[in-house]
Enzyme design. Structure first.
Site, PDB file in Angstrom:
ATOM      1  N   HIS A   1      -3.123   6.363   7.565  1.00 24.66           N
ATOM      2  CA  HIS A   1      -3.367   5.630   6.321  1.00 24.66           C
ATOM      3  C   HIS A   1      -4.847   5.608   5.964  1.00 24.66           C
ATOM      4  CE1 HIS A   1      -3.290   1.820   3.777  1.00 24.66           C
ATOM      5  NE2 HIS A   1      -2.351   2.564   3.215  1.00 24.66           N
TER       6      HIS A   1
ATOM      7  N   ARG B   1      -1.277   9.289  -0.585  1.00 19.68           N
ATOM      8  CA  ARG B   1      -0.511   9.330  -1.838  1.00 19.68           C
ATOM      9  C   ARG B   1      -1.314  10.124  -2.852  1.00 19.68           C
ATOM     10  NH1 ARG B   1       3.610   5.574  -1.322  1.00 19.68           N
ATOM     11  NH2 ARG B   1       3.155   3.726  -0.070  1.00 19.68           N
TER      12      ARG B   1
ATOM     13  N   ASN C   1       8.680  -4.318  -8.521  1.00 20.13           N
ATOM     14  CA  ASN C   1       8.378  -4.921  -7.224  1.00 20.13           C
ATOM     15  C   ASN C   1       9.648  -5.465  -6.561  1.00 20.13           C
ATOM     16  OD1 ASN C   1       5.682  -4.333  -7.550  1.00 20.13           O
ATOM     17  ND2 ASN C   1       5.081  -6.406  -8.107  1.00 20.13           N
TER      18      ASN C   1
END
Length: 689
Positions: free
Chosen positions: A441, A381, A67
């Site tokens: 998205h 994705r 992250n």
């Protein structure tokens, strides 16, 4: 732990065009970057949490490191390029005058904490379980000989002289490298390629579960590359670069060219962080910092191995040191004739408690069913392997009209998505590569059948990506429906994406970027108007940063509306402030699975509205992306969400961290015998069937 090294002479980074100083605002919003870093503190809490199995704790530490890598690849470069600070939590870090200084002061503390957890907690506990990390000096002569033989077959690029002075844009320099100081000057040797190809953790001889970090071997081997020089030091460093691929073109050809040139443009991305070991003398590091044109706030030292992100792929397989396995169930009705089951009533899928096979059965049935004439899907994705792609290719082979909207601008997955888009196109699928000006998205799959001479549609709308791998570790929700209005709206969206319908009007779905923020704000205001102190709002999301949404929630709170927010990551709303947000509570759940589902609940005077979908309440989702919110119309599914799932999220007694008005997150005071929300969902996975 070592001290914080800062160069004595600060050279202005030519990529920082102006200082990012703090404005004086009224304190209504938390700082976005600090909030993001606090999320990683909560992930680190799980790495320390002894209730978690040991190897899971190791993975959590790797997640924190990963992250942070993403943070410096995505968030920090904006401030290097002159972005201004846009929130007001400046008093949190006294003495910080710029955003980069504030980030440094928090990240360096986080890195110190990570090193302490690794060195003093995890490594000793791993050793107690028979899992060891050795230093080179602890290896036998025979083991060293084997290492030397392997590395002797590698080729290395040595950057020095003119190459060193122009190192900022060198095509080889990213990730791990070795900084070498000899009697003839300095050199840098990139080694990330070798680590990528051979792995970070090197087994030591025949010893079981015993490893050495590959950079320790490389450090020793590199001495042999300078036979005619006196080598004073060989030190590992790690460079992070801006992730921006400069995908700004709206035309598909522009995007394809950018993807194909991604590796060529890697070296043109700005350096955004340099990591060193805390034992590195400043005199050795300063010339490299200067050559990279980095300000001191982008140089970090570490009292533990660099690149702990690799712990996410730790090679030891010990089931007794992992979370206990469980068997995910198929969503109700999807084990037989899926279209008949969905036509009868809506079906609900809650991954990973339900198996992702539910979606694959839906798509495979569409590929094989002779009455199916069209399949349309959005893909964001996909992962390295994809049964979704297999189903689409099978459908195209069966002469069905298949359209895939592939978003090439999915961060970090651009090249993977381009490869899948190419394969789909070669397989006869109509591929639409994104949509001009915005990211796609939304997660939607629409199946069109001819039943008794009539067009009948079936839709899947999801909160998560159509990715079989992440479906095992991301907690997401999806609805399968044959509702005519929802399916008609989905068809209109696909027509818009294909360029055949410019301004659709939606009856059931809420689709950004046109009016989603207005629709959400209208419902927030309605709670205050028609319910007042009886009003009720529950929002579960990943991030909350949109100020218009936050201000609407503040206004509703002032009217007495009870508001519960489950925000996993960034939250800029300040809860519990007198006369501003007294009725708002915020909880963050960090647990075994990544909380990824978005759910929005409005009491609506006793006739509740519940939506699931892809958007967080962030400006980019509301204004710069195509997103979907889908209403839950099936009474049984709505009841399960309202009575079982949402209450578990907003009152998690084990994994729920509560945010206070000062920006502090408080871990729960766990009582014996209580279960986390995710443990409850595993136990009751058939309750929503």
């Amino acid at each position: 732990m070592g001290s914080i090294h800062k160069p004595g002479k600060t050279r202005k980074n030519r990529y920082v065009r102006k200082a990012t100083r703090f404005p004086k605002e009224s304190g209504r919003y938390f700082n976005r970057e600090l909030s993001w870093l606090k999320f990683n503190e909560r992930v680190l809490f799980e790495a320390e949490n002894t209730d978690n199995p040991l190897l899971e704790r190791v993975t959590f530490l790797g997640i924190v490191a990963g992250n942070l890598d993403e943070f410096f690849m995505v968030r920090v470069p904006a401030y290097q390029k002159g972005a201004t600070y846009s929130a007001d939590e400046f008093s949190e870090v006294i003495g910080s005058s710029t955003q980069l200084e504030m980030i440094y002061s928090r990240v360096i503390v986080l890195m110190r904490h990570m090193a302490e957890v690794w060195n003093n907690d995890l490594v000793p506990k791993l050793a107690a379980e028979g899992i060891f990390f050795l230093r080179y000096a602890e290896c036998t002569d025979e083991e060293k000989k084997a290492f030397k033989k392997e590395l002797g077959e590698e080729s290395f690029t040595i950057l020095r002289g003119d190459r060193f002075s122009d190192i900022q844009h060198d095509e080889y320099l990213h990730g791990f490298a070795m900084l070498v100081q000899t009697d003839k000057g300095r050199a840098v040797i990139p080694v990330q390629r070798i680590i990528d190809e051979k792995g970070r953790f090197v087994p030591v001889g025949d010893r079981k579960n015993t490893f050495i970090f590959r950079e320790d071997l490389l450090k020793k081997h590199i001495l042999s590359l300078f036979p005619d020089e006196t080598v004073y030091a060989v030190m590992p460093v790690r460079l992070t670069r801006d992730s921006d691929l400069d995908l700004k073109g709206d035309d598909a050809d522009d995007l394809i060219s950018a993807i194909m040139d991604a590796q060529k443009t890697l070296a043109k991305r700005y350096p955004s962080r340099l990591e060193t070991l805390d034992t590195m003398p400043f005199g050795y590091m300063a010339p490299l910092v200067d050559a990279l044109s980095l300000v001191p706030e982008l140089v970090y030292d570490m009292a533990a191995p660099l690149g702990l992100i690799d712990l996410k792929e730790f090679p030891v397989k010990r089931p007794n040191l992992k979370f206990p396995p469980y068997t995910a169930s198929l969503p109700s009705g999807l084990s037989g004739n899926v279209f008949s089951a969905i036509a009868k009533r809506d079906r609900f899928m809650f991954n990973p408690y339900n198996s992702f096979d539910g979606l694959i059965r839906f798509m495979s049935a569409a590929a094989d069913d002779p009455t199916v004439v069209k399949i349309q899907i959005t893909l964001y994705r996909l992962g390295s392997e994809s049964p979704v792609i297999d189903a689409l290719l099978a459908a195209a082979k069966n002469r069905k009209d298949v359209t895939a909207v592939v978003e090439l601008k999915a961060s970090f997955d651009e090249e993977t998505n381009f490869r899948w888009a190419t394969k789909l196109k070669e397989g006869g699928v109509n591929v639409i590569m994104g949509y001009p000006g915005v990211k796609v998205h939304a997660k939607c799959c629409l199946i069109t059948r001819i039943e008794n001479g009539q067009i009948v549609r079936y839709a899947n709308i999801s909160t998560g990506n159509y990715n079989a791998n992440t479906a095992k570790i991301y907690a997401d929700m999806a609805i399968f429906t044959a509702n005519e209005e929802i399916c008609t709206d989905a068809a209109a969206m696909f027509a818009m994406l294909a360029g055949t319908f410019s301004s659709p009007v939606y009856r059931r779905l809420i689709i950004s970027p046109n009016s989603m923020d207005q629709e959400i704000i209208r419902r927030i205001e309605r709670e205050a108007e028609i319910s007042g102190t009886n009003g009720r709002i529950i929002m579960k999301m990943n991030s909350l940063t949109d100020r218009d949404i936050i201000n609407a929630l503040y206004a509703a709170s002032e009217k007495g509306v009870r508001i519960d927010l489950a925000v996993r990551g960034v939250c800029m709303l300040r809860p519990g402030v007198e006369k501003l947000s007294e009725t708002i509570s915020v909880i963050s759940v960090v647990s075994r699975f990544l909380e990824h589902a978005r759910v929005y609940y409005f009491e609506n005077g006793g006739d509740p509205e519940v939506f699931i979908g892809s958007p967080d309440m962030m400006p980019r989702n509301l204004h710069r992306r195509i997103e979907i919110l889908c209403p839950i119309l099936d009474k049984r599914i709505k009841k399960v969400l309202i009575q079982k799932i949402l209450p578990a999220f907003i009152d998690d007694p084990v994994k729920g961290h509560t945010l206070d008005a000062y920006g502090r997150y408080h871990p729960p005071e766990r009582r014996p015998g209580e279960l986390s929300s995710q443990q409850k969902f595993i136990a009751m996975q058939r309750a929503w069937r």
